[in-house]
Design an enzyme around this catalytic site. Sequence first.
Site, PDB file in Angstrom:
ATOM      1  N   ILE A 141       0.834  -1.211   0.000  1.00  0.00           N
ATOM      2  CA  ILE A 141       0.000   0.000   0.000  1.00  0.00           C
ATOM      3  C   ILE A 141       0.872   1.267   0.000  1.00  0.00           C
ATOM      4  CG2 ILE A 141      -0.269   0.291   2.509  1.00  0.00           C
ATOM      5  CD1 ILE A 141      -3.310   0.763   1.890  1.00  0.00           C
ATOM      6  N   ASN A 154      -5.076  -1.226  15.378  1.00  0.00           N
ATOM      7  CA  ASN A 154      -5.835  -1.740  16.529  1.00  0.00           C
ATOM      8  C   ASN A 154      -6.227  -0.524  17.365  1.00  0.00           C
ATOM      9  OD1 ASN A 154      -3.764  -1.224  18.652  1.00  0.00           O
ATOM     10  ND2 ASN A 154      -2.610  -2.701  17.433  1.00  0.00           N
ATOM     11  N   GLY A 201       1.823  -6.534  10.410  1.00  0.00           N
ATOM     12  CA  GLY A 201       1.110  -6.366   9.146  1.00  0.00           C
ATOM     13  C   GLY A 201       1.246  -4.985   8.535  1.00  0.00           C
ATOM     14  N   VAL A 202       0.152  -4.499   7.972  1.00  0.00           N
ATOM     15  CA  VAL A 202       0.183  -3.215   7.284  1.00  0.00           C
ATOM     16  C   VAL A 202       0.397  -2.070   8.281  1.00  0.00           C
ATOM     17  CG1 VAL A 202      -2.343  -2.899   7.247  1.00  0.00           C
ATOM     18  CG2 VAL A 202      -0.936  -1.885   5.459  1.00  0.00           C
ATOM     19  N   ASP A 203      -0.121  -2.234   9.479  1.00  0.00           N
ATOM     20  CA  ASP A 203       0.058  -1.252  10.559  1.00  0.00           C
ATOM     21  C   ASP A 203       1.552  -1.053  10.845  1.00  0.00           C
ATOM     22  OD1 ASP A 203      -0.658   0.466  12.597  1.00  0.00           O
ATOM     23  OD2 ASP A 203      -1.307  -1.101  13.990  1.00  0.00           O
ATOM     24  N   SER A 241      -8.758  -6.447   8.299  1.00  0.00           N
ATOM     25  CA  SER A 241      -9.117  -7.626   9.128  1.00  0.00           C
ATOM     26  C   SER A 241      -8.715  -8.979   8.547  1.00  0.00           C
ATOM     27  CB  SER A 241     -10.631  -7.670   9.439  1.00  0.00           C
ATOM     28  OG  SER A 241     -10.959  -6.728  10.434  1.00  0.00           O
ATOM     29  N   GLY A 279      -5.753 -10.226   7.952  1.00  0.00           N
ATOM     30  CA  GLY A 279      -4.465 -10.763   8.380  1.00  0.00           C
ATOM     31  C   GLY A 279      -4.561 -11.293   9.794  1.00  0.00           C
ATOM     32  N   VAL A 280      -3.940 -10.577  10.718  1.00  0.00           N
ATOM     33  CA  VAL A 280      -3.921 -10.974  12.131  1.00  0.00           C
ATOM     34  C   VAL A 280      -5.344 -11.200  12.663  1.00  0.00           C
ATOM     35  CG1 VAL A 280      -3.305 -10.179  14.454  1.00  0.00           C
ATOM     36  CG2 VAL A 280      -1.758  -9.745  12.550  1.00  0.00           C
TER      37      VAL A 280
END
Length: 168
Positions: free
Chosen positions: A12, A25, A33-35, A118, A120-121
């Site tokens: 992204i 979160n 992940g993306v975060d 949502s 992924g993890v």
Amino acid sequence: MKGRIHLYQGNILDVDCEVIVNAANSSLMGGGGVDGAIHRAAGRDLKDACKPLAPCPTGEVRVTEGFGLSPRLIFHTVGPVWRGGDQGEAELLKACYRHCLEELVRRDLTSIAFPAISTGVYGYPANEAAGIAVNTCREFARDHEVKVILTAFEDRMATAFEGALDQP
Ligand code: APR
């Protein structure tokens, strides 16, 4: 249909758009992940900006600037954890997309890139999540001139998005 929906396969952070969405979160303090990718790229300033905006409830959105990333803004939204599908997950996931799109037009912006929130993890099944993403964005794009980029980082999500986009 006034707006357009595109599929992008990859990171992204490489998408050229005004807003990228982070699958965060509720603490908004980063994660995997993306975060994790967004926080690593944006650096310490992003964490400092997020602190006063937390906690972010599931389905809602918080906005920060891009902190050196090419998008002007980052929309941080919190997807639902998959708990079997009967805990309101679908409505909450839909709310993530819807609230981000509403925030986009409220700010007179037009282009936004989403990760597969949502999936992924948080364990949301790929096909169900892709269906909600595509339907919610399509519904919104009917009345708004937006450019929505759905990002698939993994092949399984690209396949799921393609399947959902092929549905009339
Ligand atoms: N670009 C685009 N998509 C990405 C990237 C990236 N750089 N990295 C991962 N993804 C994809 C994953 O392949 C997945 O399809 O984003 C999707 C969402 O996965 P997660 O990032 O794990 O997000 P989610 O399932 O919503 O879980 C959120 O994970 O890292 C933590 O802090 C985060 O606790 C929160 C939870």
